[in-house]
Design a protein around this motif. Structure first.
Motif, PDB file in Angstrom:
ATOM      1  N   ALA A 175       0.831  -1.211   0.000  1.00  0.00           N
ATOM      2  CA  ALA A 175       0.000   0.000   0.000  1.00  0.00           C
ATOM      3  C   ALA A 175       0.859   1.252   0.000  1.00  0.00           C
ATOM      4  N   SER A 176       1.937   1.225   0.756  1.00  0.00           N
ATOM      5  CA  SER A 176       2.824   2.383   0.849  1.00  0.00           C
ATOM      6  C   SER A 176       3.512   2.662  -0.483  1.00  0.00           C
ATOM      7  N   GLU A 177       3.829   1.617  -1.219  1.00  0.00           N
ATOM      8  CA  GLU A 177       4.460   1.800  -2.532  1.00  0.00           C
ATOM      9  C   GLU A 177       3.504   2.483  -3.504  1.00  0.00           C
ATOM     10  N   VAL A 178       2.235   2.146  -3.434  1.00  0.00           N
ATOM     11  CA  VAL A 178       1.249   2.816  -4.291  1.00  0.00           C
ATOM     12  C   VAL A 178       1.182   4.298  -3.932  1.00  0.00           C
ATOM     13  N   ALA A 179       1.118   4.595  -2.621  1.00  0.00           N
ATOM     14  CA  ALA A 179       1.078   5.999  -2.191  1.00  0.00           C
ATOM     15  C   ALA A 179       2.324   6.743  -2.638  1.00  0.00           C
ATOM     16  N   ARG A 180       3.472   6.122  -2.487  1.00  0.00           N
ATOM     17  CA  ARG A 180       4.736   6.745  -2.912  1.00  0.00           C
ATOM     18  C   ARG A 180       4.720   7.079  -4.388  1.00  0.00           C
ATOM     19  N   ASP A 181       4.318   6.132  -5.212  1.00  0.00           N
ATOM     20  CA  ASP A 181       4.319   6.352  -6.658  1.00  0.00           C
ATOM     21  C   ASP A 181       3.261   7.379  -7.065  1.00  0.00           C
ATOM     22  N   ALA A 182       2.125   7.373  -6.364  1.00  0.00           N
ATOM     23  CA  ALA A 182       1.082   8.365  -6.649  1.00  0.00           C
ATOM     24  C   ALA A 182       1.565   9.770  -6.306  1.00  0.00           C
ATOM     25  N   LEU A 183       2.324   9.897  -5.216  1.00  0.00           N
ATOM     26  CA  LEU A 183       2.866  11.200  -4.839  1.00  0.00           C
ATOM     27  C   LEU A 183       3.868  11.687  -5.881  1.00  0.00           C
ATOM     28  N   ALA A 184       4.665  10.778  -6.392  1.00  0.00           N
ATOM     29  CA  ALA A 184       5.612  11.168  -7.444  1.00  0.00           C
ATOM     30  C   ALA A 184       4.873  11.692  -8.674  1.00  0.00           C
ATOM     31  N   LEU A 185       3.763  11.041  -9.032  1.00  0.00           N
ATOM     32  CA  LEU A 185       2.964  11.508 -10.159  1.00  0.00           C
ATOM     33  C   LEU A 185       2.388  12.889  -9.859  1.00  0.00           C
ATOM     34  N   GLY A 186       1.785  13.054  -8.691  1.00  0.00           N
ATOM     35  CA  GLY A 186       1.203  14.340  -8.338  1.00  0.00           C
ATOM     36  C   GLY A 186       2.240  15.446  -8.342  1.00  0.00           C
ATOM     37  N   GLY A 187       3.400  15.158  -7.790  1.00  0.00           N
ATOM     38  CA  GLY A 187       4.461  16.158  -7.762  1.00  0.00           C
ATOM     39  C   GLY A 187       4.940  16.540  -9.147  1.00  0.00           C
ATOM     40  N   SER A 188       4.940  15.589 -10.068  1.00  0.00           N
ATOM     41  CA  SER A 188       5.400  15.873 -11.433  1.00  0.00           C
ATOM     42  C   SER A 188       4.453  16.804 -12.177  1.00  0.00           C
ATOM     43  N   MET A 189       3.220  16.923 -11.693  1.00  0.00           N
ATOM     44  CA  MET A 189       2.228  17.785 -12.338  1.00  0.00           C
ATOM     45  C   MET A 189       2.250  19.217 -11.809  1.00  0.00           C
ATOM     46  N   VAL A 190       3.001  19.453 -10.741  1.00  0.00           N
ATOM     47  CA  VAL A 190       2.983  20.768 -10.095  1.00  0.00           C
ATOM     48  C   VAL A 190       3.714  21.792 -10.961  1.00  0.00           C
ATOM     49  N   ARG A 191       2.956  22.736 -11.465  1.00  0.00           N
ATOM     50  CA  ARG A 191       3.507  23.861 -12.235  1.00  0.00           C
ATOM     51  C   ARG A 191       2.421  24.928 -12.350  1.00  0.00           C
ATOM     52  N   ALA A 192       2.833  26.123 -12.664  1.00  0.00           N
ATOM     53  CA  ALA A 192       1.886  27.229 -12.773  1.00  0.00           C
ATOM     54  C   ALA A 192       0.826  26.917 -13.829  1.00  0.00           C
ATOM     55  N   GLY A 193      -0.422  27.224 -13.514  1.00  0.00           N
ATOM     56  CA  GLY A 193      -1.533  27.019 -14.439  1.00  0.00           C
ATOM     57  C   GLY A 193      -2.291  25.733 -14.235  1.00  0.00           C
TER      58      GLY A 193
END
Length: 351
Positions: A121-139
């Motif tokens: 379960a923790s690995e899924v959360a970790r990978d999901a956070l990496a995806l969310g972080g990769s989307m962080v940008r203005a707009g």
């Protein structure tokens, strides 16, 4: 993250709208000045339909986040449809009603098989956070980040633990600038100079894994970057101290010493927590100086998730029943990992 219930109520009602904030404020400590201080700015922003205010205070250059309305509007629990969470995905018990289970008084100790489920379960959360972080940008909106992270978690045959937990309407929490915690993803585009905490928990094989991080949007000022660095460092130092026989209260002491040395305050209203079959369970992990009894033993799993603030760490809860912002408008940052105590020391499951 878990919110402590405050005992003191605001003493002096203001007008009807401010009284609504008073009645909802907060799971935690608030004073009459907590509501009174921002009220004129809130009214001004509401008249102009703004969701954030320019801030050139001692805390740095960023836009302060405020509610769009002072009308009480906490989302009601709503079971996710099969189109949102397919039938083959195992759901936690609260997914139907929004009501979490009663806590066990004992601290669960995981056997090797249970630890492996928590690790998955923790690995899924970790990978999901990496995806969310990769989307962080203005707009980009936090709503868009939530949508993509939700799809990702589902694709891994897991359930996004936040969804319908006590009625929370989204799959992740996104907290921008002066939002301490529990921000609901929405349509406000991220702006250059913001930073945003993304908090993700995934439920898989009967266990929850929980993690979060704060991400910079474009060019964040030096004061904001320093806060982010200090918060990340406090988490790392606390993890390094973990192991069999270590007092649970050591975590709060280490974080507080580091934060205070750099001029930051530590939230006492939100805590880490045990995690496993339940989203939140014993032990409570305080990030401030405390005398919480107990010591770490192999098989114990919990989150460490310090929140450091530029000014005071006291929060006020919005009328949405979830979002908590600093009372003085200062920024806060948070980083979090799920950890497992082992015979040799500690394993960071979401790293």
């Amino acid at each position: 993250m878990l919110t402590r219930i405050g005992l003191n109520l605001l003493q002096r009602p203001l007008n009807r709208q401010i009284r609504q904030v008073q009645q909802l404020a907060i799971r935690g400590l608030a004073t009459s000045s907590s509501v009174y201080q921002p009220r004129n700015n809130l009214r001004s922003a509401l008249r102009h339909g703004q969701q954030s205010l320019g801030d050139t205070s001692k805390f740095g250059q960023y836009r302060r986040i405020i509610p769009l309305s002072l009308v009480a509007a906490k989302p009601r629990p709503h079971e996710p449809s099969l189109s949102r969470v397919p039938a083959h995905i195992s759901r936690p018990a609260y997914a139907k009603t929004g009501t979490p289970p009663t806590w066990e008084t004992e601290i669960p100790i995981l056997d090797p098989g249970e630890a492996e489920c928590l690790r998955a379960a923790s690995e899924v959360a970790r990978d999901a956070l990496a995806l969310g972080g990769s989307m962080v940008r203005a707009g980009v909106t936090t709503e868009a980040i939530d949508d993509e992270v939700h799809k990702f978690i589902i694709s891994r045959d897991a359930y996004p633990s936040c969804l319908n937990y006590m009625g929370f309407p989204r799959s992740i929490c996104t907290s921008i600038n002066n939002v301490i915690a529990h921000g609901i993803p929405g349509q406000r585009p991220l702006e250059d100079g913001d930073f945003v905490n993304i908090d993700i928990t995934a439920f898989k094989q009967g266990f929850h894994g929980d993690t979060s991080a704060t991400f910079a949007v474009g060019q964040v000022d030096a004061q904001g970057l320093a806060l982010m660095d200090a918060t990340r460092e406090s988490l790392e130092l606390a993890i390094q101290a973990c192991g069999p026989g270590v007092l649970l209260a050591t975590i709060g002491e280490i974080i507080s010493v580091h934060a205070e040395a750099l001029g930051y305050s530590v939230s006492q209203e939100l805590t880490g927590h045990g995690i496993g079959r339940c989203f939140h369970q014993n032990p409570l992990i305080y990030h401030h100086y405390n005398e919480e009894p107990g010591e770490m033993v192999p098989g114990m799993a919990f989150t460490i998730e310090p929140i450091l603030c530029q000014g005071v760490a006291t929060g006020v809860q919005w009328p949405d029943g979830w979002t908590i912002t600093t009372t003085d408008g200062g920024r806060s940052a948070q980083f979090e990992h799920t950890v497992l105590i082992t015979d040799e020391g500690v394993e960071v499951l979401t790293a």
